[in-house]
Design an enzyme around this catalytic site. Sequence first.
Site, PDB file in Angstrom:
ATOM      1  N   ASP A  26      38.840  37.521  36.143  1.00  0.00           N
ATOM      2  CA  ASP A  26      38.737  38.792  35.430  1.00  0.00           C
ATOM      3  C   ASP A  26      39.918  38.917  34.461  1.00  0.00           C
ATOM      4  O   ASP A  26      41.081  38.696  34.845  1.00  0.00           O
ATOM      5  CB  ASP A  26      38.770  39.922  36.486  1.00  0.00           C
ATOM      6  CG  ASP A  26      38.425  41.271  35.905  1.00  0.00           C
ATOM      7  OD1 ASP A  26      37.686  41.337  34.913  1.00  0.00           O
ATOM      8  OD2 ASP A  26      38.898  42.280  36.475  1.00  0.00           O
TER       9      ASP A  26
ATOM     10  N   ASP B 193      40.038  37.464  27.681  1.00  0.00           N
ATOM     11  CA  ASP B 193      40.112  38.793  27.075  1.00  0.00           C
ATOM     12  C   ASP B 193      41.080  38.760  25.897  1.00  0.00           C
ATOM     13  O   ASP B 193      42.284  38.957  26.052  1.00  0.00           O
ATOM     14  CB  ASP B 193      40.560  39.801  28.141  1.00  0.00           C
ATOM     15  CG  ASP B 193      40.646  41.212  27.586  1.00  0.00           C
ATOM     16  OD1 ASP B 193      40.392  41.393  26.372  1.00  0.00           O
ATOM     17  OD2 ASP B 193      40.977  42.130  28.354  1.00  0.00           O
TER      18      ASP B 193
ATOM     19  N   GLU C 248      35.471  39.418  25.206  1.00  0.00           N
ATOM     20  CA  GLU C 248      35.481  40.879  25.005  1.00  0.00           C
ATOM     21  C   GLU C 248      35.754  41.191  23.554  1.00  0.00           C
ATOM     22  O   GLU C 248      36.628  40.605  22.923  1.00  0.00           O
ATOM     23  CB  GLU C 248      36.546  41.553  25.892  1.00  0.00           C
ATOM     24  CG  GLU C 248      36.558  43.076  25.689  1.00  0.00           C
ATOM     25  CD  GLU C 248      37.437  43.833  26.674  1.00  0.00           C
ATOM     26  OE1 GLU C 248      37.539  43.402  27.835  1.00  0.00           O
ATOM     27  OE2 GLU C 248      38.005  44.867  26.256  1.00  0.00           O
TER      28      GLU C 248
ATOM     29  N   GLY D 116      35.444  48.884  33.550  1.00  0.00           N
ATOM     30  CA  GLY D 116      35.837  50.271  33.774  1.00  0.00           C
ATOM     31  C   GLY D 116      34.682  51.113  34.279  1.00  0.00           C
ATOM     32  O   GLY D 116      34.555  52.294  33.941  1.00  0.00           O
ATOM     33  N   ALA D 117      33.846  50.508  35.131  1.00  0.00           N
ATOM     34  CA  ALA D 117      32.589  51.169  35.506  1.00  0.00           C
ATOM     35  C   ALA D 117      32.647  51.899  36.848  1.00  0.00           C
ATOM     36  O   ALA D 117      31.610  52.346  37.349  1.00  0.00           O
ATOM     37  CB  ALA D 117      31.454  50.143  35.509  1.00  0.00           C
TER      38      ALA D 117
HETATM   39  P1  13P Z   1      37.359  50.164  37.243  1.00  0.00           P
HETATM   40  O1  13P Z   1      38.838  50.419  37.116  1.00  0.00           O
HETATM   41  O2  13P Z   1      36.574  51.271  36.624  1.00  0.00           O
HETATM   42  O3  13P Z   1      36.947  49.868  38.627  1.00  0.00           O
HETATM   43  O4  13P Z   1      37.039  48.857  36.359  1.00  0.00           O
HETATM   44  C1  13P Z   1      37.230  47.577  36.892  1.00  0.00           C
HETATM   45  C2  13P Z   1      37.162  46.517  35.867  1.00  0.00           C
HETATM   46  O5  13P Z   1      36.710  46.682  34.762  1.00  0.00           O
HETATM   47  C3  13P Z   1      37.642  45.179  36.276  1.00  0.00           C
HETATM   48  O6  13P Z   1      37.639  44.288  35.205  1.00  0.00           O
HETATM   49  O1  G3H Z   2      40.294  45.644  35.064  1.00  0.00           O
HETATM   50  C1  G3H Z   2      41.221  45.383  35.817  1.00  0.00           C
HETATM   51  C2  G3H Z   2      41.009  45.264  37.267  1.00  0.00           C
HETATM   52  O2  G3H Z   2      40.801  46.527  37.840  1.00  0.00           O
HETATM   53  C3  G3H Z   2      42.122  44.500  37.889  1.00  0.00           C
HETATM   54  O3  G3H Z   2      43.273  45.270  38.023  1.00  0.00           O
HETATM   55  O4  G3H Z   2      45.129  43.870  37.110  1.00  0.00           O
HETATM   56  O5  G3H Z   2      45.534  45.712  38.807  1.00  0.00           O
HETATM   57  O6  G3H Z   2      44.405  43.577  39.495  1.00  0.00           O
HETATM   58  P1  G3H Z   2      44.690  44.559  38.384  1.00  0.00           P
HETATM   59 ZN    ZN Z   3      38.037  45.205  33.296  1.00  0.00          ZN
END
Ligand code: 13P
Ligand code: G3H
Ligand code: ZN
Length: 313
Positions: free
Chosen positions: A80, A102, A132, A210-211
């Site tokens: 991620d 990203d 992205e 961000g869902a």
């Molecule tokens: P949330 O903070 O809304 O759970 O989003 C998580 C996210 O986008 C991880 O990449």
């Molecule tokens: O979008 C980000 C994720 O919620 C991961 O968050 O970088 O705090 O692990 P983090």
């Molecule tokens: Zn994210």
Amino acid sequence: MNKMQTLFNWAQQKNCAIVAFNISNMEVMKGITAALNNLQCPAILQVSAGARRYTGSDYLRALFNTAQANTQTTLVLHLDHGDSFELCKDCIDHGFDSVMIDGSHLPFAENVALTKKVVDYAHAHDVWVEGELGEICGIEDAVNVAHSKYTDPAKAREFVQKTGVDSLAVSIGTAHGAYKYAVGSTPALRYDILKQIHAAIPDTPLVLHGASSVIPEYVTTINQFGGQIKDAVGIHERELARAIDDGVRKINIDSDLRLAITATIRQYFHDQPAVFDPRSYLKEAMKTVTAVAERKLKYYTLRNDQSLGQDHH
Ligand code: 13P
Ligand code: G3H
Ligand code: ZN
């Protein structure tokens, strides 16, 4: 075929979205695994750079492998918010199925160049790449963007053509973290922009970051038992699920799990002040993770599954 491709093909056929859960410890991993087994549902498990720092990539890999060995459904391991070619390469070299690069904070040409470099390396290793375009606001560890810049549909087409990226994270009004929207504002997604993006790149699965919905009952419980999560609001799953009809095939959830765990433990400490065995309260936290994961899977992945009843349609 790459596992992510298989999963997205399946989601496309069912007109549903795969939920991508962030993992960084055993309790979250086990809680999610229980939900996947209960509902016989596939999912993406994703790790951020912060999770790798906290847990260690070897522990994360072992957690993922153990989860896979204990489920009958497909699990995909995804990076991620990869922020460099080197990080993506390291994950690819260590057997990830999929990586996100990203470059959304970079000027367009630089985002294209970085994403293309990752795509070239990943595709040579049969690994999926999420890019992205546009910036998603919210404040998280490694993700810190003050104001959203919505994704430009024409640029999205150019981006996909120039990079060969497999899926695209779009900015249409969601935000990372628990504080997604200004106090007093009405949170809303730009479905009009999403429709235009989907029309411009109909074959590219779209990703909603961000869902998390910032589930009100957990925010209330946190505040009731000594926490200070003020003015945190999100958008209900019923509303977010509309995005699936316009090409969203991956929905990212992290904050709702964090809030649910914190609420459970805060309440537990209040109700059971004499308990000091972490297994007691972490077990409860795990159950809450399962409940949240099931809720997401029902709204997004199993949305057309008639056996679930009206509540989730
Ligand atoms: P949330 O903070 O809304 O759970 O989003 C998580 C996210 O986008 C991880 O990449
Ligand atoms: O979008 C980000 C994720 O919620 C991961 O968050 O970088 O705090 O692990 P983090
Ligand atoms: Zn994210």
